[in-house]
Design a protein around this motif. Structure first.
Motif, PDB file in Angstrom:
ATOM      1  N   ILE A 266     -22.706 -25.760   2.650  1.00 46.70           N
ATOM      2  CA  ILE A 266     -24.113 -25.777   2.894  1.00 46.70           C
ATOM      3  C   ILE A 266     -24.696 -25.360   1.625  1.00 46.70           C
ATOM      4  CG2 ILE A 266     -24.498 -23.532   3.829  1.00 46.70           C
ATOM      5  CD1 ILE A 266     -26.429 -26.512   4.672  1.00 46.70           C
TER       6      ILE A 266
ATOM      7  N   TYR B 292     -26.365 -27.918  -0.757  1.00 45.63           N
ATOM      8  CA  TYR B 292     -27.358 -28.777  -0.142  1.00 45.63           C
ATOM      9  C   TYR B 292     -28.895 -27.791  -0.246  1.00 45.63           C
ATOM     10  CZ  TYR B 292     -23.976 -31.882   1.125  1.00 45.63           C
ATOM     11  OH  TYR B 292     -23.037 -32.733   1.244  1.00 45.63           O
ATOM     12  N   LEU B 293     -28.742 -26.559  -0.532  1.00 51.18           N
ATOM     13  CA  LEU B 293     -29.938 -25.638  -0.642  1.00 51.18           C
ATOM     14  C   LEU B 293     -30.325 -25.823  -2.135  1.00 51.18           C
ATOM     15  CD1 LEU B 293     -28.172 -22.699   1.409  1.00 51.18           C
ATOM     16  CD2 LEU B 293     -29.892 -24.469   2.326  1.00 51.18           C
ATOM     17  N   ASP B 294     -30.742 -26.894  -2.300  1.00 51.70           N
ATOM     18  CA  ASP B 294     -31.287 -27.195  -3.768  1.00 51.70           C
ATOM     19  C   ASP B 294     -32.714 -27.266  -3.897  1.00 51.70           C
ATOM     20  OD1 ASP B 294     -31.800 -29.462  -2.353  1.00 51.70           O
ATOM     21  OD2 ASP B 294     -30.627 -30.782  -3.381  1.00 51.70           O
ATOM     22  N   SER B 295     -33.481 -26.642  -2.930  1.00 49.57           N
ATOM     23  CA  SER B 295     -34.857 -26.454  -3.201  1.00 49.57           C
ATOM     24  C   SER B 295     -35.392 -25.359  -2.093  1.00 49.57           C
ATOM     25  CB  SER B 295     -35.775 -27.759  -2.710  1.00 49.57           C
ATOM     26  OG  SER B 295     -35.683 -28.074  -1.193  1.00 49.57           O
ATOM     27  N   GLU B 296     -36.630 -24.605  -2.687  1.00 47.96           N
ATOM     28  CA  GLU B 296     -37.252 -23.791  -1.873  1.00 47.96           C
ATOM     29  C   GLU B 296     -37.623 -23.962  -0.468  1.00 47.96           C
ATOM     30  OE1 GLU B 296     -37.594 -20.644  -3.461  1.00 47.96           O
ATOM     31  OE2 GLU B 296     -36.808 -21.739  -5.109  1.00 47.96           O
ATOM     32  N   GLU B 297     -37.820 -25.340  -0.267  1.00 47.48           N
ATOM     33  CA  GLU B 297     -38.258 -25.758   1.083  1.00 47.48           C
ATOM     34  C   GLU B 297     -36.974 -26.033   1.803  1.00 47.48           C
ATOM     35  OE1 GLU B 297     -39.093 -27.577  -1.707  1.00 47.48           O
ATOM     36  OE2 GLU B 297     -41.185 -26.890  -1.947  1.00 47.48           O
ATOM     37  N   MET B 298     -35.866 -26.398   1.332  1.00 46.02           N
ATOM     38  CA  MET B 298     -34.725 -26.643   1.950  1.00 46.02           C
ATOM     39  C   MET B 298     -34.122 -25.199   2.519  1.00 46.02           C
ATOM     40  SD  MET B 298     -32.516 -28.530   3.377  1.00 46.02           S
ATOM     41  CE  MET B 298     -32.669 -30.056   2.576  1.00 46.02           C
ATOM     42  N   ILE B 299     -34.303 -24.141   1.527  1.00 50.77           N
ATOM     43  CA  ILE B 299     -33.881 -22.647   1.782  1.00 50.77           C
ATOM     44  C   ILE B 299     -34.740 -22.208   3.107  1.00 50.77           C
ATOM     45  CG2 ILE B 299     -33.805 -20.263   0.803  1.00 50.77           C
ATOM     46  CD1 ILE B 299     -32.636 -21.783  -1.767  1.00 50.77           C
TER      47      ILE B 299
ATOM     48  N   ALA C 137     -36.351 -23.669   5.256  1.00 49.43           N
ATOM     49  CA  ALA C 137     -36.097 -24.434   6.431  1.00 49.43           C
ATOM     50  C   ALA C 137     -34.693 -24.007   7.149  1.00 49.43           C
ATOM     51  CB  ALA C 137     -35.839 -25.946   6.380  1.00 49.43           C
ATOM     52  N   TYR C 138     -33.731 -23.792   6.131  1.00 46.25           N
ATOM     53  CA  TYR C 138     -32.185 -23.302   6.782  1.00 46.25           C
ATOM     54  C   TYR C 138     -32.548 -21.968   7.241  1.00 46.25           C
ATOM     55  CZ  TYR C 138     -27.518 -21.849   6.319  1.00 46.25           C
ATOM     56  OH  TYR C 138     -26.213 -21.616   6.509  1.00 46.25           O
TER      57      TYR C 138
ATOM     58  N   GLU D  51     -34.439 -21.984  10.675  1.00 41.53           N
ATOM     59  CA  GLU D  51     -33.516 -22.233  11.684  1.00 41.53           C
ATOM     60  C   GLU D  51     -32.529 -21.361  12.111  1.00 41.53           C
ATOM     61  OE1 GLU D  51     -32.703 -24.800  14.720  1.00 41.53           O
ATOM     62  OE2 GLU D  51     -34.148 -25.284  13.309  1.00 41.53           O
TER      63      GLU D  51
END
Length: 96
Positions: free
Chosen positions: A12, A15-22, A24-25, A28
């Motif tokens: 994983i 895929y944690l390549d942006s502040e938004e993705m981090i 959201a992850y 969740e």
């Protein structure tokens, strides 16, 4: 002649390549209420950002960070706060 397909383990952190993705992850994972999963998810974020840099920012050794952020560890709350602050993550309580 058949072609071999090479599979690699899913990570994983790739895929944690942006502040938004981090965000959201982690949001969740926090929804599950499972402490072990959250600690492990912080480890994923730390690997995505770079353990060496995190070690420098927190003053903790890389090996110590890997151990602290592994599934099943029981880190102190102040250690988690130090890590989240170094990662630029703000934990915001809300009423449910």
């Amino acid at each position: 002649m058949s072609k071999k397909v090479e599979l690699k383990p899913f990570d994983i952190a790739e895929y944690l390549d942006s502040e938004e993705m981090i965000a959201a992850y982690l949001s969740e994972v926090l929804e599950t209420g499972d402490t072990n999963e959250f600690i492990s998810a912080l480890g994923d974020v730390a690997r995505a950002r770079g353990m060496t840099e995190l070690a420098e920012k927190t003053g903790l050794g890389r090996e110590s960070l890997y151990k602290t952020l592994s599934y099943g560890s029981k880190p102190r709350f102040d250690t988690i706060m130090k890590i989240t602050q170094a990662l630029g993550i703000k934990l915001v309580p809300t009423h449910i």
